[in-house]
Write an enzyme that holds these catalytic residues in place. Structure first.
Site, mmCIF file in Angstrom:
data_model
loop_
_atom_site.group_PDB
_atom_site.id
_atom_site.type_symbol
_atom_site.label_atom_id
_atom_site.label_comp_id
_atom_site.label_asym_id
_atom_site.label_seq_id
_atom_site.Cartn_x
_atom_site.Cartn_y
_atom_site.Cartn_z
ATOM 1 N N GLU A 114 8.770 15.470 16.280
ATOM 2 C CA GLU A 114 9.277 15.429 14.917
ATOM 3 C C GLU A 114 8.507 16.417 14.040
ATOM 4 O OE1 GLU A 114 8.244 12.007 12.454
ATOM 5 O OE2 GLU A 114 10.321 11.896 11.821
ATOM 6 N N SER A 117 4.429 7.253 10.475
ATOM 7 C CA SER A 117 4.386 7.989 11.742
ATOM 8 C C SER A 117 4.094 7.068 12.926
ATOM 9 C CB SER A 117 3.301 9.058 11.654
ATOM 10 O OG SER A 117 2.042 8.434 11.494
ATOM 11 N N CYS A 150 13.668 10.387 7.484
ATOM 12 C CA CYS A 150 13.406 9.876 8.843
ATOM 13 C C CYS A 150 14.598 10.092 9.752
ATOM 14 C CB CYS A 150 13.021 8.412 8.786
ATOM 15 S SG CYS A 150 14.234 7.376 7.992
ATOM 16 N N THR A 165 0.308 6.196 13.389
ATOM 17 C CA THR A 165 -0.205 5.075 12.588
ATOM 18 C C THR A 165 0.366 3.753 13.090
ATOM 19 O OG1 THR A 165 -0.327 6.571 10.690
ATOM 20 C CG2 THR A 165 -0.506 4.233 10.219
ATOM 21 N N LYS A 172 0.856 -1.188 0.000
ATOM 22 C CA LYS A 172 0.000 0.000 0.000
ATOM 23 C C LYS A 172 0.889 1.234 0.000
ATOM 24 C CE LYS A 172 -2.687 3.201 2.391
ATOM 25 N NZ LYS A 172 -2.056 4.226 1.512
ATOM 26 N N GLU A 209 8.866 1.044 11.389
ATOM 27 C CA GLU A 209 9.961 2.020 11.229
ATOM 28 C C GLU A 209 9.306 3.382 11.347
ATOM 29 O OE1 GLU A 209 13.074 1.129 10.854
ATOM 30 O OE2 GLU A 209 12.775 -0.999 10.426
HETATM 31 P P1 NAD Z 1 1.812 8.162 7.921
HETATM 32 O O1 NAD Z 1 1.872 7.300 9.134
HETATM 33 O O2 NAD Z 1 0.817 9.249 7.881
HETATM 34 O O3 NAD Z 1 1.498 7.255 6.635
HETATM 35 C C1 NAD Z 1 2.303 6.164 6.293
HETATM 36 C C2 NAD Z 1 1.440 5.142 5.563
HETATM 37 O O4 NAD Z 1 0.462 4.642 6.463
HETATM 38 C C3 NAD Z 1 0.677 5.705 4.369
HETATM 39 O O5 NAD Z 1 0.670 4.742 3.343
HETATM 40 C C4 NAD Z 1 -0.712 5.900 4.927
HETATM 41 O O6 NAD Z 1 -1.723 5.839 3.961
HETATM 42 C C5 NAD Z 1 -0.815 4.719 5.870
HETATM 43 N N1 NAD Z 1 -1.831 4.887 6.912
HETATM 44 C C6 NAD Z 1 -2.335 6.034 7.417
HETATM 45 N N2 NAD Z 1 -3.271 5.762 8.358
HETATM 46 C C7 NAD Z 1 -3.337 4.417 8.455
HETATM 47 C C8 NAD Z 1 -4.090 3.517 9.259
HETATM 48 N N3 NAD Z 1 -4.990 3.957 10.142
HETATM 49 N N4 NAD Z 1 -3.886 2.193 9.115
HETATM 50 C C9 NAD Z 1 -2.973 1.735 8.248
HETATM 51 N N5 NAD Z 1 -2.243 2.522 7.444
HETATM 52 C C10 NAD Z 1 -2.421 3.849 7.542
HETATM 53 O O7 NAD Z 1 3.280 8.678 7.663
HETATM 54 P P2 NAD Z 1 3.782 9.657 6.474
HETATM 55 O O8 NAD Z 1 3.335 11.027 6.817
HETATM 56 O O9 NAD Z 1 3.449 9.080 5.152
HETATM 57 O O10 NAD Z 1 5.366 9.538 6.640
HETATM 58 C C11 NAD Z 1 6.074 10.344 7.485
HETATM 59 C C12 NAD Z 1 6.537 9.575 8.701
HETATM 60 O O11 NAD Z 1 7.286 8.426 8.314
HETATM 61 C C13 NAD Z 1 7.466 10.378 9.572
HETATM 62 O O12 NAD Z 1 7.139 10.192 10.935
HETATM 63 C C14 NAD Z 1 8.833 9.766 9.276
HETATM 64 O O13 NAD Z 1 9.795 9.940 10.273
HETATM 65 C C15 NAD Z 1 8.486 8.341 9.076
HETATM 66 N N6 NAD Z 1 9.557 7.634 8.347
HETATM 67 C C16 NAD Z 1 10.323 6.709 9.014
HETATM 68 C C17 NAD Z 1 11.352 6.037 8.358
HETATM 69 C C18 NAD Z 1 12.192 4.996 9.065
HETATM 70 O O14 NAD Z 1 12.892 4.241 8.397
HETATM 71 N N7 NAD Z 1 12.158 4.908 10.379
HETATM 72 C C19 NAD Z 1 11.599 6.324 7.019
HETATM 73 C C20 NAD Z 1 10.813 7.275 6.372
HETATM 74 C C21 NAD Z 1 9.782 7.919 7.048
#
Ligand code: NAD
Length: 495
Positions: free
Chosen positions: A399, A243, A300, A246, A189, A265
């Site tokens: 963050e 995040s 990240c 989530t 997804k 992650e």
């Molecule tokens: P997000 O959590 O909003 O979304 C990530 C994914 O989860 C998307 O595909 C989204 O559609 C899906 N999602 C949202 N709500 C959901 C739910 N209720 N159930 C299941 N899936 C759901 O995060 P984002 O804004 O896309 O990404 C930014 C975040 O990702 C930041 O916190 C960043 O630090 C983190 N990040 C971490 C790493 C790592 O390796 N640790 C790498 C890149 C980004």
């Protein structure tokens, strides 16, 4: 590879509306539901993607389940699976610029970074795990001679991979490579904010010979597609980057459904710690600026907290501000740009609100802090430096995921580590020093999954990436990542 003329010939190509990849072909969502893709370059509608429903998502899960059960992939000779994945990597590489431009139009990363970090990284990752397929052995246990203890590595079944928007191809490949190499089927997804390049990756997988149903790609919202995957009784493992909010929902959904394994992650608030004895303060300032401001801070592991020894604080911040001011922020498809667009309007507003709060709580806006190029309709923001940040300030704890650096001075090593470890996160950190003993002491003291010494950011597929504390569990990258996608089975045989 960075040919401006070629990039310009790709930047306006019309992108047709995109379907869902289920069971080897692209199909519409139920009732033809779609959602607009807004380009962060100008705020305009770029195309549309299918908005999958619960039943579309269930269809993809069933397709992955059927592929797993009949063994069309997991029972294929390892050498053959390897060939298919190697061919896939070659196809990604051959189309690297097209993929990079497509991704940039969708998510806003500057092309110079995107080309390497997206298709370049994805091809390398797929190739790395392809090469591992016929080199992974089971084990024979050291039992007494009348017994034989065998440890088999078995694929777990159906893997759901949920991906964020900042580096969709790179992070997508970190999940797909090891999950597929281990013989699983996958439902992926993408983020609704960056689906296009991953859909093309799926098309290339089919072209390379990946059997239908082994990789399914379902676009749509987290609330519908993500929730269906996380609550499914037929998904065995969920691997997620995104995040913390989530991530918590995924763990809860697992507990409420089939106890599927959840690998998370999550975010970070990584401390980049600069001592007065850093080998080259000017170089440290330049690298530290890139470590927070590239991809507009949407990394990240971004070094979003700068902890700097008080005796060099003013000099270092001035150097860093100079490096930040020299960065060209703007059109991400211009090869001379150093930082492209913020991914979406909501994120831009959130970044600006963090800057307001930082000042209201006592921080000083040293540089930046404003939206840029508003006339283009795109979402651009100045590299921003806040000084005088205290440990308790919101900007030191939460963050931002934007180009905002929080600066705090420290007096000694103990205080530096106390500050570095003072957040709920534990993803990455940096240490700049010429003192080898101090570097090793602090590598141990820093409670993070990654520590950079006399550099910041980067690394390659050979080393794991994962967080401690509330930055997550499990690891992407390296051979360790395969462990997430296998079950160990013991055979205990009386001879
Ligand atoms: P997000 O959590 O909003 O979304 C990530 C994914 O989860 C998307 O595909 C989204 O559609 C899906 N999602 C949202 N709500 C959901 C739910 N209720 N159930 C299941 N899936 C759901 O995060 P984002 O804004 O896309 O990404 C930014 C975040 O990702 C930041 O916190 C960043 O630090 C983190 N990040 C971490 C790493 C790592 O390796 N640790 C790498 C890149 C980004």
């Amino acid at each position: 590879m960075l040919d401006q003329t070629r990039i310009d010939s790709l930047r306006n190509i019309k992108i047709p509306s995109q379907g869902l990849l289920i069971d080897g072909s692209f199909t519409e969502a139920e009732a033809g539901a779609v959602m607009d893709v807004i380009s962060p370059l100008n705020g305009e509608v770029l195309t549309s993607i299918a908005a999958a429903s619960k039943s579309d998502t269930d269809r993809a899960i069933q397709s992955a389940r059927a592929a797993f059960e009949d063994g069309r992939w997991r029972k294929m000779a390892p050498a053959m699976r390897k060939q298919i994945m190697l061919k896939w990597a070659d196809l990604i590489e051959a189309e690297a610029l097209e993929l990079a431009v497509l991704g940039v139009r969708d998510n806003g990363t500057e092309i110079g970074m995107a080309l390497n970090a997206e298709p370049g990284s994805a091809a390398g990752t797929i190739r790395y795990y392809a090469e591992a397929i016929d080199k992974l052995y089971g084990q024979i246990a050291p039992t007494t001679p009348d017994l034989l203890g065998l440890v088999h590595h078995e694929p777990v079944g159906v893997v759901a991979a949920v991906i964020p928007w900042n580096f969709p191809l790179m992070i997508g490949a970190w999940k797909l490579g090891p999950a597929l190499a281990a013989g699983n089927s996958v439902v992926l997804k993408p983020s609704e904010m960056a689906s296009l390049s991953l859909l093309r990756l799926g098309e290339l997988a089919l072209q390379a010979g990946l059997p239908p149903g082994v990789l399914n790609i379902v676009t749509g919202t987290g609330q519908v597609v993500g929730e269906t995957l996380s609550h499914s009784m037929d998904v065995d493992v969920i691997t997620f980057t995104g995040s913390g909010a989530t991530g918590r929902k995924l763990l809860e959904a697992s507990a409420r459904s089939n106890l599927k394994r959840c690998y998370l992650e999550l975010g970070g608030k990584s401390a980049n710690v600069v001592f007065a004895d850093a080998p080259d303060l000017a170089e440290a300032a330049k690298v530290s600026a890139a470590g927070i401001f590239r991809n507009s801070g949407q990394v990240c592991v971004a070094g979003s907290r700068l902890l700097v020894e008080r005796s060099v604080h003013d000099e270092f911040v001035a150097e860093l501000a100079k490096a930040a001011a020299a960065m060209k922020v703007g059109d991400p498809l211009d090869v001379t740009t150093n930082a492209g667009a913020v991914n979406n309007e909501g994120q831009l507003k959130q970044n600006l609100a963090f800057v307001e709060t930082a000042q209201a709580e006592g921080g000083t806006l040293f540089q930046g802090g404003a939206r840029l190029h508003g006339d283009t309709g795109g979402y651009f923001m100045e590299p921003t430096i806040i000084t005088g940040v205290a440990e308790t300030h919101t900007i030191a704890q939460k963050e931002v995921f934007g180009p905002v650096l929080a600066v705090t001075a420290f007096d000694d090593e103990d205080q530096a580590m106390q500050l570095a470890n003072s957040t709920d996160y534990g993803l990455a950190g940096g240490i700049w020093t010429s003192d080898l003993s101090r570097a090793h002491r602090l590598i141990r003291a820093m409670r993070t999954g990654v520590v950079h010494v006399n550099t910041y950011g980067g690394s390659d597929i050979t080393v794991p990436l994962g967080g401690v504390k509330q930055s997550g569990n499990g690891h992407d990258k390296s051979l360790h990542a395969i462990e997430k996608f296998v079950d160990l089975k013991t055979a205990w045989i009386k001879l």
